[in-house]
Design a protein around this motif. Structure first.
Motif, PDB file in Angstrom:
ATOM      1  N   TRP A  80      86.128  25.875  64.818  1.00  0.00           N
ATOM      2  CA  TRP A  80      84.765  25.524  64.902  1.00  0.00           C
ATOM      3  C   TRP A  80      84.457  24.073  64.306  1.00  0.00           C
ATOM      4  CZ3 TRP A  80      82.561  30.632  62.994  1.00  0.00           C
ATOM      5  CH2 TRP A  80      82.441  31.810  64.189  1.00  0.00           C
ATOM      6  N   ASN A  81      85.580  23.064  63.834  1.00  0.00           N
ATOM      7  CA  ASN A  81      85.279  22.241  63.332  1.00  0.00           C
ATOM      8  C   ASN A  81      84.324  21.996  62.097  1.00  0.00           C
ATOM      9  OD1 ASN A  81      87.165  20.856  64.856  1.00  0.00           O
ATOM     10  ND2 ASN A  81      85.683  21.009  66.748  1.00  0.00           N
ATOM     11  N   LEU A  82      84.171  23.180  61.376  1.00  0.00           N
ATOM     12  CA  LEU A  82      83.469  23.095  60.417  1.00  0.00           C
ATOM     13  C   LEU A  82      84.209  22.431  58.835  1.00  0.00           C
ATOM     14  CD1 LEU A  82      82.032  26.839  60.423  1.00  0.00           C
ATOM     15  CD2 LEU A  82      80.775  24.616  61.102  1.00  0.00           C
ATOM     16  N   PRO A  83      83.438  22.059  58.136  1.00  0.00           N
ATOM     17  CA  PRO A  83      83.984  21.200  57.120  1.00  0.00           C
ATOM     18  C   PRO A  83      85.247  21.971  56.381  1.00  0.00           C
ATOM     19  CG  PRO A  83      81.759  20.700  56.853  1.00  0.00           C
ATOM     20  CD  PRO A  83      81.990  21.993  57.925  1.00  0.00           C
ATOM     21  N   GLU A  84      86.198  21.340  55.881  1.00  0.00           N
ATOM     22  CA  GLU A  84      87.239  22.037  55.167  1.00  0.00           C
ATOM     23  C   GLU A  84      86.817  22.867  53.985  1.00  0.00           C
ATOM     24  OE1 GLU A  84      90.404  19.637  54.447  1.00  0.00           O
ATOM     25  OE2 GLU A  84      90.926  19.374  56.550  1.00  0.00           O
ATOM     26  N   GLU A  85      85.786  22.246  53.346  1.00  0.00           N
ATOM     27  CA  GLU A  85      85.139  23.068  51.972  1.00  0.00           C
ATOM     28  C   GLU A  85      84.827  24.286  52.294  1.00  0.00           C
ATOM     29  OE1 GLU A  85      82.641  20.059  50.350  1.00  0.00           O
ATOM     30  OE2 GLU A  85      81.057  20.159  51.583  1.00  0.00           O
ATOM     31  N   VAL A  86      84.111  24.236  53.653  1.00  0.00           N
ATOM     32  CA  VAL A  86      83.476  25.850  53.952  1.00  0.00           C
ATOM     33  C   VAL A  86      84.845  26.761  54.432  1.00  0.00           C
ATOM     34  CG1 VAL A  86      82.219  26.829  55.878  1.00  0.00           C
ATOM     35  CG2 VAL A  86      81.365  24.722  54.838  1.00  0.00           C
ATOM     36  N   ALA A  87      85.544  26.045  54.993  1.00  0.00           N
ATOM     37  CA  ALA A  87      86.730  27.108  55.321  1.00  0.00           C
ATOM     38  C   ALA A  87      87.618  27.445  54.196  1.00  0.00           C
ATOM     39  CB  ALA A  87      87.820  26.254  56.361  1.00  0.00           C
ATOM     40  N   SER A  88      87.653  26.514  53.128  1.00  0.00           N
ATOM     41  CA  SER A  88      88.190  26.953  51.708  1.00  0.00           C
ATOM     42  C   SER A  88      87.467  28.271  51.118  1.00  0.00           C
ATOM     43  CB  SER A  88      88.590  25.740  51.036  1.00  0.00           C
ATOM     44  OG  SER A  88      88.964  26.006  49.775  1.00  0.00           O
ATOM     45  N   ALA A  89      85.958  27.947  51.001  1.00  0.00           N
ATOM     46  CA  ALA A  89      85.397  29.120  50.350  1.00  0.00           C
ATOM     47  C   ALA A  89      85.361  30.459  51.118  1.00  0.00           C
ATOM     48  CB  ALA A  89      83.807  28.527  50.590  1.00  0.00           C
ATOM     49  N   VAL A  90      85.655  30.396  52.466  1.00  0.00           N
ATOM     50  CA  VAL A  90      85.744  31.491  53.282  1.00  0.00           C
ATOM     51  C   VAL A  90      87.110  32.013  52.904  1.00  0.00           C
ATOM     52  CG1 VAL A  90      85.972  32.613  55.550  1.00  0.00           C
ATOM     53  CG2 VAL A  90      84.319  30.980  54.992  1.00  0.00           C
ATOM     54  N   ALA A  91      88.097  31.380  52.822  1.00  0.00           N
ATOM     55  CA  ALA A  91      89.574  31.940  52.354  1.00  0.00           C
ATOM     56  C   ALA A  91      89.739  32.722  51.144  1.00  0.00           C
ATOM     57  CB  ALA A  91      90.375  30.743  52.594  1.00  0.00           C
ATOM     58  N   TRP A  92      88.945  32.005  50.065  1.00  0.00           N
ATOM     59  CA  TRP A  92      89.036  32.371  48.693  1.00  0.00           C
ATOM     60  C   TRP A  92      87.916  33.282  48.205  1.00  0.00           C
ATOM     61  CZ3 TRP A  92      93.570  31.785  48.142  1.00  0.00           C
ATOM     62  CH2 TRP A  92      94.435  30.490  48.214  1.00  0.00           C
TER      63      TRP A  92
END
Length: 451
Positions: free
Chosen positions: A213-225
């Motif tokens: 979805w081209n969201l910021p990597e910091e958002v993706a990282s928060a979801v991942a962890w």
């Protein structure tokens, strides 16, 4: 406010089994065609961030999309909000909530609607994603304010923390995912089983969807962890910890079990104490229990035992207790003690995140073979109902598998050393077997190693 730390997307992505990620690619591509934050929401966000934009600009942007405007008003006045605003028009809503809160309200409303309508929402594998997402996001925003981290990425990461629960059923079948969710409703056990069966868990799948979805990597990282596994001996960064605390508060208010070890690590990262659970719930949730109730439940869960914060394996005490029971039931078996050689050097050369990866991959490799636990900073123990010779072969296989998975790490090899002790020949209780395994491990470390 403290900025979120720079995130290394490869950090969490390298923990995803490539086969699992490939199997999810079709489902992710399909969901990526329907972004949570559509053009209207992105326009509202841009205007809220533009100090020169006027209230009229915001009203025009919202009223230009009648469908979203109706959705936003419905959401703003609904019971999903801890404090409904009771607005009758978009202009009134903009005036009542203010620019900062309107930004979050627009994102909340869009995500709520997306998850509410998503296929699979409400089923065993997903739960009521839309309701839970807003509860966690509201709690996370309160926690972020208390801790002093930037709230925007925390808020969005919290809203989307469980979005991967939409990916897995689409990729692997609803029946398979429902069966896992029924047996393991949440927490570390569910994540572990998802990884074992699919090669990927819902947190990792959600992070990959966020990137699509081209969201910021910091958002993706928060979801991942959000189920753990971040850097520094299992201690999460402060932003992720806010989401973990919020998820725990929402779960406790809903009457569900929480991951005590994960919450304990999150409290340590944020330097908060358990009474904060009640404080957050009182501000963020309409159905908060009496003050002190959540802290009491957290204390009760502590007395039921814990897990290692990073690997989610039983900690040393838990492993000893479980192994003692298993040994008593079987009467024979072997303790395998696996040590990551030079973990401190790996951390120094490549960062603690890489060292954490090695440990989590080792934990994943040993789990299917018996009673596993993290018994030291760089040591994982396994009790398997095998004679010593077979246990030594298993230990060698695990060491090869984990080492091969990391290659040379830019010239630094990942190597494991094992010590094995078998019952009843080398002892009839877990303490004696552990001492024998430690002695075997030390001897193996001192022996010459082939290049």
């Amino acid at each position: 406010m403290e900025a979120l730390p720079a995130t290394d997307c490869a950090h969490w992505k390298s923990a995803v089994d490539p086969v699992g990620a490939k199997d999810c690619s079709g489902a992710i591509a399909t969901l990526a065609d329907f972004p949570v934050l559509d053009a209207t929401v992105q326009r509202v966000i841009a205007l809220c961030d533009d100090e020169h934009a006027t209230t009229a600009d915001l009203v025009d942007a919202l009223e230009g999309d009648p469908s979203f405007s109706a959705n936003l008003l419905r959401f703003a006045n609904s019971a999903a909000q801890a404090h409904p605003i009771r607005a009758k028009s978009i202009r009134q809503a903009v005036m009542l909530v203010g620019r900062v809160n309107l930004r979050r309200l627009a994102i909340d409303a869009a995500t709520f609607r997306f998850l509410e309508r998503a296929r699979g929402n409400g089923g065993a594998a997903c739960g009521d994603l839309h309701v839970h997402a807003v509860a966690v996001a509201t709690c996370a925003s309160v926690a972020a304010t208390r801790v002093g981290v930037r709230g925007e990425a925390v808020h969005l990461g919290a809203l989307l923390h469980d979005v991967g629960k939409l990916v897995l059923p689409a990729a692997f079948g609803a029946a398979e995912c429902d069966a896992i969710a029924t047996e393991h409703p949440g927490g570390a056990d569910r994540v572990r089983v998802e990884r074992e069966r699919f090669g990927i868990d819902h947190a990792q799948a959600g992070a990959l969807l966020c990137l699509a979805w081209n969201l910021p990597e910091e958002v993706a990282s928060a979801v991942a962890w959000h189920h753990g596994g971040t850097e520094g001996a299992g201690v999460p960064d402060r932003a992720v910890a806010c989401i973990q605390i919020a998820d725990g508060v929402a779960a406790m208010v809903a009457g569900r079990e929480t991951d005590h070890a994960l919450l304990e690590a999150a409290l340590a990262a944020t330097r908060l104490e358990s009474p904060v659970f009640d404080e957050i719930a009182a501000v963020a949730l309409p159905d908060a229990p009496p003050t002190g109730e959540l802290a009491r439940r957290f204390g009760d869960s502590a007395r039921r035992g814990g897990a290692d914060r990073l690997t989610q394996l039983p900690d040393r005490d838990g492993w000893f207790a479980a192994t003692e029971t298993a040994l008593r039931d079987s009467g024979a078996g072997s303790v395998i003690l696996l040590d990551v050689d030079g973990l401190a050097a790996i951390n120094a050369a490549h960062g603690t995140q890489v060292g954490d990866f090695v440990l989590t991959q080792l934990a994943r490799a040993v789990t299917p073979h018996g009673v596993a636990g993290r018994v030291g900073g760089d040591e994982v123990a396994l009790f398997a109902e095998l004679p010593p010779a077979d246990a030594e072969e298993l230990a060698a296989s695990i060491a090869r598998h984990v080492g091969a998975g990391f290659g040379q790490l830019e010239g630094t090899p990942v190597r494991l050393t094992a010590g094995v002790a078998g019952a009843p020949g080398q002892g009839g209780d877990v303490v004696a077997l552990m001492r024998a395994a430690e002695a075997a491990l030390l001897a193996a470390k001192q022996a010459p190693r082939a290049a």
